[in-house]
Scaffold this active site. Structure first.
Site, PDB file in Angstrom:
ATOM      1  N   GLU A 202      50.662 -45.689 -40.733  1.00 38.19           N
ATOM      2  CA  GLU A 202      50.505 -45.683 -39.275  1.00 38.19           C
ATOM      3  C   GLU A 202      49.467 -44.659 -38.845  1.00 38.19           C
ATOM      4  OE1 GLU A 202      51.480 -44.316 -35.074  1.00 38.19           O
ATOM      5  OE2 GLU A 202      51.381 -43.188 -36.948  1.00 38.19           O
ATOM      6  N   GLU A 225      59.318 -44.125 -32.411  1.00 36.59           N
ATOM      7  CA  GLU A 225      58.237 -43.188 -32.679  1.00 36.59           C
ATOM      8  C   GLU A 225      58.614 -41.813 -32.141  1.00 36.59           C
ATOM      9  OE1 GLU A 225      55.981 -42.065 -34.355  1.00 36.59           O
ATOM     10  OE2 GLU A 225      54.188 -43.274 -34.023  1.00 36.59           O
ATOM     11  N   HIS A 313      52.387 -33.420 -35.203  1.00 33.15           N
ATOM     12  CA  HIS A 313      51.268 -33.421 -36.155  1.00 33.15           C
ATOM     13  C   HIS A 313      50.892 -32.013 -36.606  1.00 33.15           C
ATOM     14  CE1 HIS A 313      49.537 -37.701 -35.322  1.00 33.15           C
ATOM     15  NE2 HIS A 313      50.852 -37.705 -35.521  1.00 33.15           N
TER      16      HIS A 313
END
EC number: 3.4.11.-
Length: 345
Positions: A202, A225, A313
């Site tokens: 992804e 998500e 992230h």
């Protein structure tokens, strides 16, 4: 630790950047094999699991979460034995320098850069470009480094897994938390037949979900998500996107997808029926596997349910345990509504 959190810990501490999801896939397969009616592994490595329900669905539904995480990949070994690298997925370079990492599955290292006392004044005010960073594994030269590492080896952040203060702090919550929710759902009895996709790649182009959606041919999809929560000091509320502790996040639009309006509203009804909080994503930003799924074949009606996550992230993200548990309840309720043809109950 609760059973569900033990599974989440195993998933989050497994190493699986895009293209290297094997360890994560093995954990998921072991968990779902006793419960799935059938399981298929796609050529790219995604899992497509079918679960027979009590009734055939009125709407063929696919639920999707991705297995991969952001990380790095070794590109070159210098004469001094330092490892040059590129990012795999979108990582803010501000968070890289000084972070402990693992190369492959066992070689420890640290991301380094030119020492601060050697920087020019203007350099001190800027994030170090990735091209000027390196990974130091302690090798004395290229020859020694090559005994342990080669270009193309995956690199992952090292991280804690902590559940204090009602929060979960860990690497790879995006999107191992979504995977854990799907695993839990698959283990339960379902009212309708459903497909569960655990997608690869992804973070590098939505590749796993694009090919899985083509194979499944769903009428509708729910994408699970994690999304950026900027509810931290110095950020005005209108720019915070969403709030940790405010419940699962429902998107009306992002950089890749305009979400199905009926399903968007239905998600809020599902939250109310499940007795959990829910919030709208207050920004048109980012993207997820929905971007590939909703345009598969002739089109797929799609809704995204996300966990608000601080420090997305990076080496350590943070979600609220309450949000995670609410997501489990909301997705189960929403899936039954959609598969059942869009009940307004």
């Amino acid at each position: 630790m609760m059973t569900g959190l033990k599974l989440l810990k195993r998933l989050c501490t497994a190493r699986g950047i895009s293209g290297f999801e094997d360890e994560v896939r093995d954990i998921i397969l072991k968990e779902i094999e006793p419960y799935a009616t059938s399981i298929e592994i796609t050529p790219l490595g995604s899992i497509i699991a079918f679960k027979k329900g009590a009734n055939p669905p009125r709407t063929k539904l696919m639920l999707n979460a991705h297995m991969d995480e952001v990380g790095m990949i070794v590109t070159y070994i210098t004469d001094e034995g330092l490892l040059k690298f590129s990012n795999v997925g979108g990582i803010d370079r501000h968070v890289l320098c000084g972070k402990p990492v693992t190369v492959g599955n066992r070689i420890p290292g640290v991301i380094g850069a030119k020492p601060i006392h050697l920087l020019e004044e203007e350099e001190k005010e800027k994030a170090v470009p990735v091209k000027d960073l390196y990974i130091d594994i302690g090798a004395k030269d290229r020859e020694e480094a090559e005994q342990y590492v080669l270009p193309g080896d995956a690199v992952t952040f090292n991280s804690i897994f902590d559940t204090s203060h009602g929060m979960v702090k860990s690497r790879a919550l995006d999107d191992r938390a979504g995977c854990a929710v799907l695993i839990d759902m698959l283990k339960n009895n379902l009212e309708y037949d459903m497909y569960f996709v655990f997608a690869v790649q992804e973070e590098t182009g939505l590749n796993g979900s694009r090919t899985a959606a083509f194979a499944v041919e769903p009428d509708a999809a729910i994408v699970l998500e994690s999304t950026t929560a900027a509810d931290v000091a110095g950020v005005d509320r209108e720019n915070q996107v969403c709030n940790v502790g405010g419940g699962p996040v429902i998107s009306f639009m992002d950089r890749h997808t305009i979400y199905d309006r009926e399903y968007y509203r239905m998600a809020f009804r599902a939250a109310k029926k499940a007795g959990v909080k829910c919030q709208a994503k207050r920004a048109v930003a980012g993207g997820n596997d929905a971007g590939a799924i909703h345009v598969s074949r002739s089109g797929v009606r799609t809704v995204a349910v996300s966990l608000p996550c601080r420090y997305l992230h990076s080496a350590v993200g943070m979600i609220a345990l309450e949000d995670y548990q609410s997501m489990q309840k909301l997705v189960f309720e929403l899936a039954e509504m959609i598969a059942g043809g869009g009940s307004n109950d």
